[in-house]
Design a protein around this motif. Structure first.
Motif, PDB file in Angstrom:
ATOM      1  N   LEU A 147       0.851  -1.180   0.000  1.00  0.00           N
ATOM      2  CA  LEU A 147       0.000   0.000   0.000  1.00  0.00           C
ATOM      3  C   LEU A 147       0.885   1.228   0.000  1.00  0.00           C
ATOM      4  N   HIS A 148       0.701   2.054  -0.998  1.00  0.00           N
ATOM      5  CA  HIS A 148       1.492   3.287  -1.092  1.00  0.00           C
ATOM      6  C   HIS A 148       1.295   4.136   0.156  1.00  0.00           C
ATOM      7  N   GLY A 149       2.376   4.694   0.653  1.00  0.00           N
ATOM      8  CA  GLY A 149       2.307   5.640   1.753  1.00  0.00           C
ATOM      9  C   GLY A 149       2.483   5.048   3.137  1.00  0.00           C
ATOM     10  N   VAL A 150       2.322   3.732   3.290  1.00  0.00           N
ATOM     11  CA  VAL A 150       2.417   3.134   4.621  1.00  0.00           C
ATOM     12  C   VAL A 150       3.819   3.282   5.198  1.00  0.00           C
ATOM     13  N   ASP A 151       4.831   3.105   4.347  1.00  0.00           N
ATOM     14  CA  ASP A 151       6.198   3.256   4.860  1.00  0.00           C
ATOM     15  C   ASP A 151       6.447   4.689   5.342  1.00  0.00           C
ATOM     16  N   GLY A 152       5.850   5.657   4.659  1.00  0.00           N
ATOM     17  CA  GLY A 152       5.991   7.044   5.105  1.00  0.00           C
ATOM     18  C   GLY A 152       5.313   7.273   6.439  1.00  0.00           C
ATOM     19  N   LEU A 153       4.180   6.605   6.653  1.00  0.00           N
ATOM     20  CA  LEU A 153       3.492   6.719   7.941  1.00  0.00           C
ATOM     21  C   LEU A 153       4.312   6.054   9.044  1.00  0.00           C
ATOM     22  N   ARG A 154       4.928   4.923   8.713  1.00  0.00           N
ATOM     23  CA  ARG A 154       5.842   4.280   9.677  1.00  0.00           C
ATOM     24  C   ARG A 154       6.992   5.231  10.016  1.00  0.00           C
ATOM     25  N   ALA A 155       7.486   5.938   9.012  1.00  0.00           N
ATOM     26  CA  ALA A 155       8.601   6.866   9.231  1.00  0.00           C
ATOM     27  C   ALA A 155       8.205   7.951  10.227  1.00  0.00           C
ATOM     28  N   ILE A 156       6.990   8.493  10.102  1.00  0.00           N
ATOM     29  CA  ILE A 156       6.530   9.507  11.048  1.00  0.00           C
ATOM     30  C   ILE A 156       6.523   8.947  12.464  1.00  0.00           C
ATOM     31  N   ALA A 157       6.006   7.711  12.609  1.00  0.00           N
ATOM     32  CA  ALA A 157       5.909   7.093  13.935  1.00  0.00           C
ATOM     33  C   ALA A 157       7.286   6.875  14.547  1.00  0.00           C
ATOM     34  N   VAL A 158       8.213   6.305  13.783  1.00  0.00           N
ATOM     35  CA  VAL A 158       9.510   5.978  14.361  1.00  0.00           C
ATOM     36  C   VAL A 158      10.347   7.231  14.609  1.00  0.00           C
ATOM     37  N   ILE A 159      10.241   8.226  13.734  1.00  0.00           N
ATOM     38  CA  ILE A 159      10.986   9.470  13.944  1.00  0.00           C
ATOM     39  C   ILE A 159      10.480  10.172  15.202  1.00  0.00           C
TER      40      ILE A 159
END
Length: 636
Positions: free
Chosen positions: A9-21
């Motif tokens: 799913l496009h964008g999920v990795d970016g959402l993970r990035a927000i969480a981990v950062i």
């Protein structure tokens, strides 16, 4: 929707990035990003969503087995996890002092069974001395693994009765959130650490993963924006004082659901969340999360203080390097079966590593945090900090008898019993009193709640209702005396509250005849082993000697208040421990070479023994009065 579309799913990795950062910045710069810890809650929603999207329908249809599902979870999570645990343990051995290393060993022993959230719950609040616990962040991994076990039950339910899945999930989510709100008022750390209070976050992701919500492009973009704003607010507008579950968690999880729903509806590249750097950080988020806290925690302990901005940046740089290496050479090869392609060997290796982990943890425990690394004098001081009584009643007793406000501390069956009430200072004395009581056939009970006598009526946890229930149960157990042991501060200003509680006790139908209130034990930096360790290691002067005159001057206000209460309340007597700890005007730091305290105001086992005459006299007096014998009135 095709399975290929579900798997990516496009964008999920970016959402993970927000969480981990958010999590990394909170741990490296807690004052700058005070709400960043909420990134873990975002991860919980994402995990429930992704697992369901990738596996639920295939598991339900029998296209893959539960065995295959769990092996894939092992391949995905275990290898990098084992490497981080091994590296952290080696570093901890050389960096942590015996107190920290013994605590580390406790959390390490729980890792193979993913029970570390329970260990950290027992050790205290998440924000208490967090920097001294290099594996503290793994509590959330335990929650996820416990969730995966429950997920198998959900699949079995789906196979047996598909229509029951939605109502069961909704019921569990509602009960989890409602239960968490209820528990947070009584025990915030329980709501924070335990799976039942977190199920609603994971269930939100699971429910969304099962559904497809058709949205127009405009609606999807607005929902995505609203979700990102909610997440940003949860990170920026809250801090460590926020109660879980509360508005912060609801904002973060609701925002995450909104973003995921929008991404699912759009099914195309997201201009912000699919940026190459964001995608890479998201892909490596698991390794980043694993490495970041051991690096930051151990570095902070090594330098002896919270990391400066520059040191924090160096720690984060090291984290990114380690995570990149871990992702490329451990995560990906294991996930693609390039390493340990035979599942049986993989599972066997993970099991062996678990046994080795427990073995090392046991070594840390048996050697009191590897105290042998230090000279004998320092080892004894560190050992004193570890010599403390287990807090409160046994966990199993509390779980099996949740309505009980006390637990027995000896096995005496008698019509003469006493109840110890108070804070952690009461915990240190219950074993001594129980032992003396057993020798005189007196039953000894300890109040389950960490409530001082003067705390009753001030909070939901220490309410008047709780006090009444405790007194009713005292009557059932033929308890005739209460011993109150608390840390009363030098500026004690709640004489009125203590007087009110005493009045409730002595006038209650429970027939409590005596209330023994112990003055605070002498307390000062002079008694703290840490001060002596620092003096030896840094070649500084030891703390100034503390005397009985210092004690009386420091605590005159609370001592006077206690004696006024005793004078106005028949049956109230005051216990003075100071002359046993300061027998020759000077207070004793140690007895037979062992410190009498494990911190500035809590007695160690050596210090508790000094009070044996005081409590032997007290128990004897209770027994004599029970049998109608006159006593010398040793207590005021």
């Amino acid at each position: 929707m095709s399975q290929a579309a579900r798997d990516h799913l496009h964008g999920v990795d970016g959402l993970r990035a927000i969480a981990v950062i958010a999590v990394l910045l909170f741990h490296a710069f807690p004052d700058a990003v005070p709400g960043g810890f909420i990134g873990v809650d975002i991860f919980f929603v994402i995990s429930g969503f992704i697992i369901t999207r990738m596996y639920f329908f295939r598991l339900q249809a029998g296209q893959i087995s539960l065995r295959q599902f769990y092996i894939r979870r092992i391949r995905r999570l275990a290898p990098a996890y084992v490497v981080v645990l091994a590296a952290s343990t080696v570093a901890a051995y050389f960096v942590l002092n015996p107190v920290y290393l013994k605590n580390y060993g406790e959390s390490l022993a729980a890792q193979p069974l993913y029970l570390q959230n329970i260990v950290f719950w027992l050790q205290g609040d998440y924000f208490d001395d967090a920097h001294t616990k290099p594996l503290l962040h793994t509590w959330s991994l335990a929650i996820e693994e416990q969730f995966y076990l429950l997920y198998g039950l959900l699949i079995l339910l789906a196979r047996a009765k598909r229509a029951a899945v939605l109502p069961v999930l909704l019921l569990c989510a509602i009960a989890s959130l409602a239960g968490g709100l209820l528990v947070s008022g009584m025990s915030p750390k329980t709501a924070f650490y335990w799976l039942p209070s977190r199920v609603w976050e994971l269930a939100a992701g699971v429910l969304l993963g099962m559904a497809y919500i058709p949205l127009s492009e405009k609606a999807a973009m607005l929902l995505r924006l609203a979700g990102l704003l909610a997440i940003a607010a949860a990170i920026a507008m809250f801090d460590q004082r926020s109660v879980f579950p509360g508005l912060q968690a609801i904002l973060a999880c609701g925002g995450t659901v909104g973003v995921l729903a929008a991404l699912s509806a759009r099914q195309r590249r997201d201009v912000m969340l699919d940026q190459p750097l964001a995608s890479y950080i998201g892909q490596t988020s698991y390794s980043l999360y694993l490495w970041h806290w051991p690096v930051i925690s151990l570095a902070g302990i090594w330098v002896g203080h919270q990391l400066s901005v520059m040191q924090g940046m160096v720690a984060l740089a090291a984290t990114f390097i380690l995570a990149s290496l871990s992702y490329r050479y451990i995560e990906v090869p294991f996930r693609k079966s390039m390493l340990f392609p035979v599942n049986r060997k993989l599972v066997g290796s993970v099991a062996v590593s678990g046994l080795l982990t427990v073995g090392v943890a046991l070594l840390f425990s048996l050697t009191e945090g590897a105290a042998y690394r230090y000279p004998a004098k320092l080892a004894a001081l560190y050992s004193a900090q570890l010599q403390r009584s287990p807090y409160r009643c046994p966990i199993l007793q509390r779980l099996m008898r949740p309505g009980q406000e006390m637990c027995p501390r000896n096995d005496v069956v008698s019509d003469t019993n006493v109840l110890i009430v108070g804070d952690s200072h009461a915990d240190q004395l219950d074993e001594l009193v129980a032992s003396i009581g057993k020798s005189r056939n007196v039953g000894v009970f300890l109040a389950t709640r960490n409530c001082n006598l003067h705390d009753f009526g001030t909070s939901a946890f220490c309410s008047d209702k709780v006090l009444n229930r405790m007194l009713e149960q005292s009557a059932e157990r033929k308890i005739t005396s209460i011993i109150s042991v608390s840390f009363l501060k030098k500026d004690f200003d709640n004489e009125q509250g203590l007087q009110a509680a005493v009045d409730k006790v002595v006038h209650h139908p429970a027939s409590i005849k005596d209330v023994f209130i112990m003055q605070v034990v002498p307390n000062n930096a002079y008694f703290d082993p840490k001060e002596y360790i620092s003096a030896i290691e840094n070649n500084k002067n030891k703390p100034d000697v503390y005397t009985i005159n210092n004690y009386r001057a420091d605590n005159g206000k609370q001592i006077s208040a206690l004696h006024r209460i005793a004078k106005s309340s028949p049956g109230v007597r005051i216990l003075d421990p100071s002359l046993l700890i300061c027998p020759h005007l000077e207070c004793q730091f140690e007895s037979a070479g062992r410190p009498n305290y494990f911190d500035p105001h809590h007695l160690s086992p050596a210090g508790v023994k000094l009070l044996t005459p005081l409590f032997a006299q007290l128990i004897n007096q209770i027994v004599q009065e029970k049998h109608g014998m006159k006593t010398a009135g040793a207590f005021q």
